[in-house]
Write a protein that holds these residues in place. Structure first.
Motif, PDB file in Angstrom:
ATOM      1  N   LEU A  48     -10.191  -0.084  -3.871  1.00  0.00           N
ATOM      2  CA  LEU A  48     -10.762   1.256  -4.146  1.00  0.00           C
ATOM      3  C   LEU A  48      -9.935   2.130  -4.711  1.00  0.00           C
ATOM      4  CD1 LEU A  48     -12.178   1.152  -0.506  1.00  0.00           C
ATOM      5  CD2 LEU A  48     -13.395   0.623  -2.409  1.00  0.00           C
ATOM      6  N   VAL A  49      -8.959   2.071  -4.652  1.00  0.00           N
ATOM      7  CA  VAL A  49      -8.041   3.243  -5.415  1.00  0.00           C
ATOM      8  C   VAL A  49      -7.890   2.786  -6.933  1.00  0.00           C
ATOM      9  CG1 VAL A  49      -5.666   3.922  -5.884  1.00  0.00           C
ATOM     10  CG2 VAL A  49      -6.624   3.909  -3.532  1.00  0.00           C
ATOM     11  N   PRO A 109       1.957   4.379  -1.205  1.00  0.00           N
ATOM     12  CA  PRO A 109       1.319   5.363  -2.177  1.00  0.00           C
ATOM     13  C   PRO A 109       2.070   5.983  -3.412  1.00  0.00           C
ATOM     14  CG  PRO A 109       1.749   6.378  -0.137  1.00  0.00           C
ATOM     15  CD  PRO A 109       1.922   4.877   0.100  1.00  0.00           C
ATOM     16  N   VAL A 154       0.830  -1.359   0.082  1.00  0.00           N
ATOM     17  CA  VAL A 154      -0.162  -0.040   0.141  1.00  0.00           C
ATOM     18  C   VAL A 154       0.798   1.308  -0.049  1.00  0.00           C
ATOM     19  CG1 VAL A 154      -2.089  -1.143   1.202  1.00  0.00           C
ATOM     20  CG2 VAL A 154      -0.349  -0.275   2.495  1.00  0.00           C
ATOM     21  N   PRO A 214     -17.630  -8.929   1.797  1.00  0.00           N
ATOM     22  CA  PRO A 214     -17.989  -7.968   0.942  1.00  0.00           C
ATOM     23  C   PRO A 214     -17.590  -8.003  -0.527  1.00  0.00           C
ATOM     24  CG  PRO A 214     -16.857  -7.213   2.774  1.00  0.00           C
ATOM     25  CD  PRO A 214     -16.757  -8.841   3.009  1.00  0.00           C
ATOM     26  N   LEU A 241      -0.126   2.948 -11.578  1.00  0.00           N
ATOM     27  CA  LEU A 241      -1.200   3.313 -12.272  1.00  0.00           C
ATOM     28  C   LEU A 241      -0.780   4.369 -13.132  1.00  0.00           C
ATOM     29  CD1 LEU A 241      -3.840   3.256  -8.992  1.00  0.00           C
ATOM     30  CD2 LEU A 241      -3.330   1.465 -10.804  1.00  0.00           C
ATOM     31  N   ARG A 280     -10.047   0.855  -8.748  1.00  0.00           N
ATOM     32  CA  ARG A 280     -11.338   0.826  -9.408  1.00  0.00           C
ATOM     33  C   ARG A 280     -11.808   2.383  -9.873  1.00  0.00           C
ATOM     34  NH1 ARG A 280     -16.587  -1.038  -5.609  1.00  0.00           N
ATOM     35  NH2 ARG A 280     -16.832   1.014  -4.696  1.00  0.00           N
ATOM     36  N   ASP A 281     -11.332   3.217  -8.794  1.00  0.00           N
ATOM     37  CA  ASP A 281     -11.293   4.886  -9.093  1.00  0.00           C
ATOM     38  C   ASP A 281     -10.456   5.166 -10.209  1.00  0.00           C
ATOM     39  OD1 ASP A 281     -12.655   7.212  -7.887  1.00  0.00           O
ATOM     40  OD2 ASP A 281     -10.314   7.755  -7.664  1.00  0.00           O
ATOM     41  N   ALA A 282      -9.551   4.583 -10.233  1.00  0.00           N
ATOM     42  CA  ALA A 282      -8.542   5.081 -11.377  1.00  0.00           C
ATOM     43  C   ALA A 282      -8.992   4.731 -12.963  1.00  0.00           C
ATOM     44  CB  ALA A 282      -7.135   4.488 -11.151  1.00  0.00           C
ATOM     45  N   GLU A 288      -5.288  -4.060   3.304  1.00  0.00           N
ATOM     46  CA  GLU A 288      -4.405  -3.482   2.038  1.00  0.00           C
ATOM     47  C   GLU A 288      -4.819  -3.997   0.735  1.00  0.00           C
ATOM     48  OE1 GLU A 288      -3.671  -5.785   4.539  1.00  0.00           O
ATOM     49  OE2 GLU A 288      -1.724  -5.221   5.226  1.00  0.00           O
ATOM     50  N   ARG A 330     -23.515  -7.948  -6.821  1.00  0.00           N
ATOM     51  CA  ARG A 330     -24.122  -6.818  -7.130  1.00  0.00           C
ATOM     52  C   ARG A 330     -23.862  -6.102  -8.732  1.00  0.00           C
ATOM     53  NH1 ARG A 330     -22.919  -4.440  -2.611  1.00  0.00           N
ATOM     54  NH2 ARG A 330     -21.252  -3.026  -3.207  1.00  0.00           N
ATOM     55  N   LEU A 367      -8.206  -4.293  -0.162  1.00  0.00           N
ATOM     56  CA  LEU A 367      -9.426  -3.623  -0.355  1.00  0.00           C
ATOM     57  C   LEU A 367      -9.222  -2.180  -0.599  1.00  0.00           C
ATOM     58  CD1 LEU A 367     -12.069  -4.815  -0.707  1.00  0.00           C
ATOM     59  CD2 LEU A 367     -10.378  -6.240   0.422  1.00  0.00           C
ATOM     60  N   ALA A 368      -8.165  -1.370   0.096  1.00  0.00           N
ATOM     61  CA  ALA A 368      -8.078  -0.163  -0.071  1.00  0.00           C
ATOM     62  C   ALA A 368      -7.167   0.151  -1.355  1.00  0.00           C
ATOM     63  CB  ALA A 368      -6.634   0.235   0.890  1.00  0.00           C
ATOM     64  N   ASN A 369      -6.458  -1.047  -1.654  1.00  0.00           N
ATOM     65  CA  ASN A 369      -5.696  -0.621  -3.159  1.00  0.00           C
ATOM     66  C   ASN A 369      -6.932  -1.017  -4.185  1.00  0.00           C
ATOM     67  OD1 ASN A 369      -3.178  -0.057  -2.838  1.00  0.00           O
ATOM     68  ND2 ASN A 369      -2.606  -2.016  -2.560  1.00  0.00           N
TER      69      ASN A 369
END
Lengths: 431, 431
Positions: free
Chosen positions: B141-142, B107, B105, B167, B114, B144-146, B135, B174, B137-139
């Motif tokens: 989230l980052v 940054p 993780v 989850p 990315l 998929r946002d990218a 680690e 979903r 799930l945080a990555n």
């Protein structure tokens, strides 16, 4: 660098070192420091490495690399100390120039790298003090041939870093290549802050002066008490812990950019201290990744380990986007940097809670100045530890046997070692 | 795989194991094998890992990856066992598809990766059994946002590998994402030969069937005597040597393509055996490079090490061009492959000559079939060693403390562990 040895104290960890023991050890540190100062003052073999910040002229390196300063790919051909220092620096710092290190003779891997190189935009730095290192010279012959095959004159794109004499020195003379000298009295593993480590950094545009200034600032801290000198505090603590059972030293930076520092440290520690049946075994680790690989062992395995964390206090960051998943909501308020910092603190505390010794080495950030200080500090720690062990820190005699055997196997001479290879004892279990 | 334990015998090395001792140990191996067979037959937790070659359906994986099979960059988001198996396979084998592993993780490092991704040609594989690994799930989230920021619908480019609930499982439902299951009863570090390790390999075009066939052939060798089973020969020898003082196991492949095998092995060994104050410390090394870094220590340091070589008998090659430099003429008749082989044999012999135990693990070549056999063989060796130590091979309880502390530090709950972080003992030496 700053060092925190609180979690190595006997009040926290077992093995651990008591404050009293540290104070007794400090008398030996004072003696060792006197020896180190004398060695530095007399430019003795090995000790000379600690003089590099004042000996090395960055302008000489910058001038030498001028003809290849436009390179987009800098290929360093070297192995061990002729590669690791340069790789440590260039891997730590950002650059638009790609730094490639041919430090192995695996044919498929060498071909993989050479297949990707745009030779007209590339340059070679061949590094070998003796000019005869088999792996390095074999790769150099391969690489310069690849330049020729691509129609690029290798003599226009090559810089040589070698000793005062030998085949590479002759070659540089013959082809009028820019060349730099591996400094006398400085073993390869201590040469990161000389031309050996800084040619690639120069081509990659890094600030050589800042590297040396950071190292010089660390040199200024060398003093007769471990309580006043971070480098000695680290060296003395590792020595004390080894004597109390921590024969393994896991170097675990919490930054991907410092991953190669662990590799460089592993050579420094292994080759310098691994002799006379003595020496801690360095282990390369990486935070946070290895929490999910090595932490179980570090926390619950044999009590034979010191974990050394290296952590930059400031760095870039990246927010973690929000999520509507309830179990993960706590992450959405945070950043990757905060998460990494929390992982570090949690891991450090988890070892302490299990009574496992660990040391924190802090730098302000990952830049040239701090990196220079870190490398110098770890080198000084190693030299101190060598004095305390009473070993010859600056030689590596055990490597010679295999070199001779290899040479013999390839028909480069007659050696008793080669004959021994054929006498291998076998007990084969085959599928 | 084939195993040669000749250089671990007491007639060669100290510590070493006598032939007699091995024969006595073989009775324990027979008992352990019976336990392992029972565990496999009953699909017990952990033992189930050794059933993977017959349980895993490669077509299921190939079908699941179909929507993203065109990816030019395959980003695996996972950590520890959710990443290392896949990385081991894709790093060993050639592919035009680039495999990226976000297993940390940091940054700046995440941003570096990315920034280079062409998102429309990339795909995500997010891997976490629980679906809550901080680690990972945080990555995720980052990442998929990218994808979203680049105008690419991440739901079209994501495959999920997770447990039966949690989850990530909900997320897959979903958004109707292709998903694969982390097999029940198979700890992450033993999951290389399941969907966990093979999704990236599938996208990279590797032959999943051959991986499983190689593993199945290795499974067929499991039998009640270490003298008939390479995997057990390796596991029993390491156990015997550890008991005789070799607390460190340096895994040293002689092939760049197998470098990650050493890292994967380090997790396998550390998390499985590192408990109850027991377990060998795995060290990652690489030949020939580390001859110029670690060999001094291995040959002349403390007698606390076993060196495990992994060597492919066949591979590509590359001639070394001729040179008119006399000292180097012997290289010009040779090839990089011959040099690497000579380095290996010389290093193996140099350790034996110094009485340092070492074991040779051979595979025919680096391809899917042989790699499947190697991974399976080392896993079986580890399970056997776990039986001999009498530890719970398949748990990793010591990792939990830091996970809780981290979660607490980020405001994800109240934990006693978090409070302990603030109570750190300090002894700072500052620059």
């Amino acid at each position: 660098m700053n060092v925190d040895i609180g979690n190595a104290l006997a009040t926290v960890a077992s093995p651990g070192v008591s404050r009293d023991s540290l104070e007794r050890l400090d008398e030996q540190v004072a003696d060792a420091h006197a020896r180190i100062e004398r060695g530095m003052a007399n430019a003795e073999h090995g000790y000379e490495a600690l003089n590099l910040p004042e000996r090395v002229d960055p302008d000489e390196i910058l001038t030498a690399v001028e003809p290849i300063a436009d390179a987009e790919t800098m290929i360093t051909v070297g192995i061990g100390g002729s590669s690791l220092g340069a790789a440590t620096i260039t891997n730590a710092l950002d650059s638009d120039t790609e730094a490639v290190f041919l430090d192995n003779v695996d044919p498929e891997w060498v071909s993989y790298h050479l297949d990707r190189v745009s030779f007209e935009n590339a340059a070679i730095n061949v590094v070998s003090r003796s000019g005869t290192t088999a792996e390095t010279l074999a790769n150099f012959l391969v690489v310069r041939d690849a330049f020729e095959s691509a129609g690029v004159d290798w003599t226009e794109r090559t810089i040589v870093t070698t000793g005062e004499s030998g085949p590479l020195c002759d070659l540089a003379d013959r082809h009028d290549l820019p060349s730099l000298t591996v400094p006398d009295g400085v073993p390869g593993r201590f040469s990161a802050l000389s031309a050996v480590g800084m040619v690639a950094a120069a081509v990659c545009g890094h600030d050589l002066e800042a590297l040396l200034e950071g190292a010089a600032a660390e040199a200024d801290t060398l003093s007769e008490s471990l309580f006043d000198c971070p480098a000695y505090a680290y060296g003395a603590t590792t020595y004390a812990l080894d004597g109390r059972g921590a024969g393994v030293n896991a170097m675990m930076p919490y930054a991907e950019s410092l991953e190669t520092v662990a590799e460089w440290f592993a050579q420094l520690w292994a080759e310098s201290l691994g002799k006379d049946d003595l020496g801690q075994t360095p282990v390369r680790a990486l935070g946070a990744t290895d929490q999910h690989s090595q932490l179980q062992l570090y926390r619950a395995g044999p009590r034979d380990k010191l974990v050394t964390f290296v952590t930059p206090r400031n760095g870039g960051d990246r927010p973690i986007p929000d999520t509507d998943v309830e179990e993960l909501a706590y992450l959405g308020d945070s950043t990757l940097g905060t998460l990494l910092e929390a992982e570090f603190e949690a891991t450090e505390a988890s070892l302490a809670a299990a009574g496992r010794p660990n040391v924190r080495v802090e730098i302000d950030r990952v830049d040239e100045y701090e990196l220079g200080g870190l490398l110098y500090g770890l080198e000084a720690a190693c030299v101190l530890a060598g004095e305390l062990y009473g070993v010859n820190t600056f030689e590596q005699p055990a490597v010679e046997w295999a070199k001779k055997a290899t040479r013999g196997l390839l028909g480069g001479g007659e050696f008793a070692e080669t004959a021994a290879v054929a006498e291998k004892t076998e007990l084969r279990i085959e599928r």
